[in-house]
Each structure stands twice: as structure tokens, then as C-alpha cells.
Design a protein around this motif. Structure first.
Motif, PDB file in Angstrom:
ATOM      1  N   LEU A   1      10.096   2.453 -24.900  1.00  0.00           N
ATOM      2  CA  LEU A   1       9.450   1.172 -25.015  1.00  0.00           C
ATOM      3  C   LEU A   1       9.904   0.344 -26.242  1.00  0.00           C
ATOM      4  N   ILE A   2      10.245   1.034 -27.073  1.00  0.00           N
ATOM      5  CA  ILE A   2      10.968   0.253 -28.383  1.00  0.00           C
ATOM      6  C   ILE A   2      12.207  -0.485 -27.992  1.00  0.00           C
ATOM      7  N   LEU A   3      13.029   0.563 -27.417  1.00  0.00           N
ATOM      8  CA  LEU A   3      14.261  -0.342 -26.938  1.00  0.00           C
ATOM      9  C   LEU A   3      14.198  -1.330 -25.934  1.00  0.00           C
ATOM     10  N   VAL A   4      13.290  -1.233 -25.055  1.00  0.00           N
ATOM     11  CA  VAL A   4      12.883  -2.345 -24.065  1.00  0.00           C
ATOM     12  C   VAL A   4      12.466  -3.573 -24.848  1.00  0.00           C
ATOM     13  N   ASN A   5      11.607  -3.382 -25.872  1.00  0.00           N
ATOM     14  CA  ASN A   5      11.038  -4.172 -26.548  1.00  0.00           C
ATOM     15  C   ASN A   5      12.028  -4.885 -27.340  1.00  0.00           C
ATOM     16  N   SER A   6      12.763  -4.296 -28.158  1.00  0.00           N
ATOM     17  CA  SER A   6      13.822  -4.684 -29.125  1.00  0.00           C
ATOM     18  C   SER A   6      14.903  -5.667 -28.122  1.00  0.00           C
ATOM     19  N   LEU A   7      15.238  -5.134 -26.885  1.00  0.00           N
ATOM     20  CA  LEU A   7      16.171  -5.888 -26.017  1.00  0.00           C
ATOM     21  C   LEU A   7      15.360  -7.240 -25.595  1.00  0.00           C
ATOM     22  N   GLN A   8      14.153  -7.197 -25.310  1.00  0.00           N
ATOM     23  CA  GLN A   8      13.571  -8.437 -24.816  1.00  0.00           C
ATOM     24  C   GLN A   8      13.491  -9.364 -25.781  1.00  0.00           C
ATOM     25  N   LYS A   9      13.607  -8.888 -27.222  1.00  0.00           N
ATOM     26  CA  LYS A   9      13.362  -9.986 -28.200  1.00  0.00           C
ATOM     27  C   LYS A   9      14.828 -10.251 -28.711  1.00  0.00           C
ATOM     28  N   GLY A  10      15.820 -10.012 -27.726  1.00  0.00           N
ATOM     29  CA  GLY A  10      17.238 -10.576 -28.279  1.00  0.00           C
ATOM     30  C   GLY A  10      18.221  -9.516 -28.809  1.00  0.00           C
ATOM     31  N   SER A  11      17.794  -8.360 -28.893  1.00  0.00           N
ATOM     32  CA  SER A  11      18.942  -7.495 -29.383  1.00  0.00           C
ATOM     33  C   SER A  11      19.314  -6.851 -28.560  1.00  0.00           C
ATOM     34  N   ASP A  12      20.679  -7.274 -27.721  1.00  0.00           N
ATOM     35  CA  ASP A  12      21.135  -6.884 -26.607  1.00  0.00           C
ATOM     36  C   ASP A  12      22.552  -6.216 -26.983  1.00  0.00           C
ATOM     37  N   ASP A  13      22.873  -5.741 -28.287  1.00  0.00           N
ATOM     38  CA  ASP A  13      24.044  -5.338 -28.545  1.00  0.00           C
ATOM     39  C   ASP A  13      24.181  -3.684 -28.576  1.00  0.00           C
ATOM     40  N   LYS A  14      24.965  -3.101 -27.902  1.00  0.00           N
ATOM     41  CA  LYS A  14      24.860  -1.335 -27.827  1.00  0.00           C
ATOM     42  C   LYS A  14      24.871  -0.928 -29.030  1.00  0.00           C
ATOM     43  N   GLN A  15      25.682  -1.521 -30.153  1.00  0.00           N
ATOM     44  CA  GLN A  15      25.630  -0.671 -31.423  1.00  0.00           C
ATOM     45  C   GLN A  15      24.358  -0.813 -31.968  1.00  0.00           C
ATOM     46  N   LYS A  16      23.651  -1.614 -32.150  1.00  0.00           N
ATOM     47  CA  LYS A  16      22.322  -1.898 -32.534  1.00  0.00           C
ATOM     48  C   LYS A  16      21.565  -1.069 -31.918  1.00  0.00           C
ATOM     49  N   LEU A  17      21.351  -1.029 -30.558  1.00  0.00           N
ATOM     50  CA  LEU A  17      20.306  -0.506 -29.951  1.00  0.00           C
ATOM     51  C   LEU A  17      20.615   1.104 -30.095  1.00  0.00           C
ATOM     52  N   SER A  18      22.014   1.426 -30.239  1.00  0.00           N
ATOM     53  CA  SER A  18      22.137   2.943 -30.474  1.00  0.00           C
ATOM     54  C   SER A  18      21.733   3.405 -31.935  1.00  0.00           C
ATOM     55  N   ALA A  19      21.749   2.551 -32.809  1.00  0.00           N
ATOM     56  CA  ALA A  19      21.416   2.849 -33.997  1.00  0.00           C
ATOM     57  C   ALA A  19      19.917   2.691 -34.167  1.00  0.00           C
ATOM     58  N   LEU A  20      19.166   1.729 -33.396  1.00  0.00           N
ATOM     59  CA  LEU A  20      17.642   1.831 -33.317  1.00  0.00           C
ATOM     60  C   LEU A  20      17.545   3.166 -32.841  1.00  0.00           C
ATOM     61  N   ALA A  21      17.924   3.656 -31.763  1.00  0.00           N
ATOM     62  CA  ALA A  21      17.694   4.956 -31.114  1.00  0.00           C
ATOM     63  C   ALA A  21      17.741   6.023 -31.923  1.00  0.00           C
ATOM     64  N   GLU A  22      18.842   5.998 -32.772  1.00  0.00           N
ATOM     65  CA  GLU A  22      19.472   7.074 -33.486  1.00  0.00           C
ATOM     66  C   GLU A  22      18.193   7.362 -34.556  1.00  0.00           C
ATOM     67  N   ALA A  23      17.978   6.032 -35.338  1.00  0.00           N
ATOM     68  CA  ALA A  23      16.979   5.999 -36.379  1.00  0.00           C
ATOM     69  C   ALA A  23      15.374   6.452 -35.913  1.00  0.00           C
ATOM     70  N   LEU A  24      15.272   6.195 -34.727  1.00  0.00           N
ATOM     71  CA  LEU A  24      13.784   6.776 -34.144  1.00  0.00           C
ATOM     72  C   LEU A  24      13.697   8.189 -33.814  1.00  0.00           C
ATOM     73  N   ALA A  25      14.812   8.598 -33.321  1.00  0.00           N
ATOM     74  CA  ALA A  25      15.091   9.866 -32.881  1.00  0.00           C
ATOM     75  C   ALA A  25      15.078  10.864 -34.092  1.00  0.00           C
ATOM     76  N   LYS A  26      15.413  10.630 -35.120  1.00  0.00           N
ATOM     77  CA  LYS A  26      15.505  11.090 -36.485  1.00  0.00           C
ATOM     78  C   LYS A  26      14.177  11.187 -37.107  1.00  0.00           C
ATOM     79  N   SER A  27      13.411  10.212 -36.895  1.00  0.00           N
ATOM     80  CA  SER A  27      12.100  10.104 -37.710  1.00  0.00           C
ATOM     81  C   SER A  27      11.004  10.573 -36.963  1.00  0.00           C
ATOM     82  N   ARG A  28      11.141  11.363 -35.517  1.00  0.00           N
ATOM     83  CA  ARG A  28      10.190  11.717 -35.059  1.00  0.00           C
ATOM     84  C   ARG A  28       9.624  13.118 -35.524  1.00  0.00           C
TER      85      ARG A  28
END
Length: 70
Positions: A43-70
């Protein structure tokens, strides 16, 4: 009158990008794709992409941060 957030539709290329980032994060962090953590990540990845973040590196960094914080 409340302000609505405008969300752009996801095109096939972006969907493929999201799937790659999601799959990689789940594999690297042993996240069960049917789990609440995976659902939240998606959900967070889709929401981020829909708000304009469609760079793979940025999305991967976001996913990494979210996965580590769980």
C-alpha cells in the motif's frame, strides 16, 4: 471543503516496477507476501508511486526502510 489528494493511475510499466521492488523487499527481509506487513508495504509503495515517486532506487530505499522498521 476538504482537499482531495489527486492520485495518478498506475500504468503497466509502473506496476511491473512496483512488483519488482515488492518482491525484492519481501525476499530480502523474509516477509510473507500474505502477511499484514506485506500488505502495508504494498500500500505504501503504491501510494508513493501515485504521488509521483516512480524512481526504482527511491522506491527500493523506501521499501528497505519500511522492512527494517517493522
Amino acid at each position: 471543503m476538504p482537499t482531495q489528494m489527486v492520485r495518478n493511475p498506475v500504468n503497466p510499466e509502473q506496476l511491473s516496477l512496483l512488483q519488482q521492488v515488492f518482491d525484492q523487499a519481501c525476499a530480502e527481509h523474509q516477509i510473507d507476501k500474505a502477511s499484514p506487513d506485506a500488505e502495508a508495504l504494498a500500500l505504501i509503495l503504491v501510494n508513493s508511486l501515485q504521488k509521483g515517486s516512480d524512481d526504482k532506487q527511491k522506491l527500493s530505499a523506501l521499501a528497505e526502510a519500511l522492512a527494517k522498521s517493522r
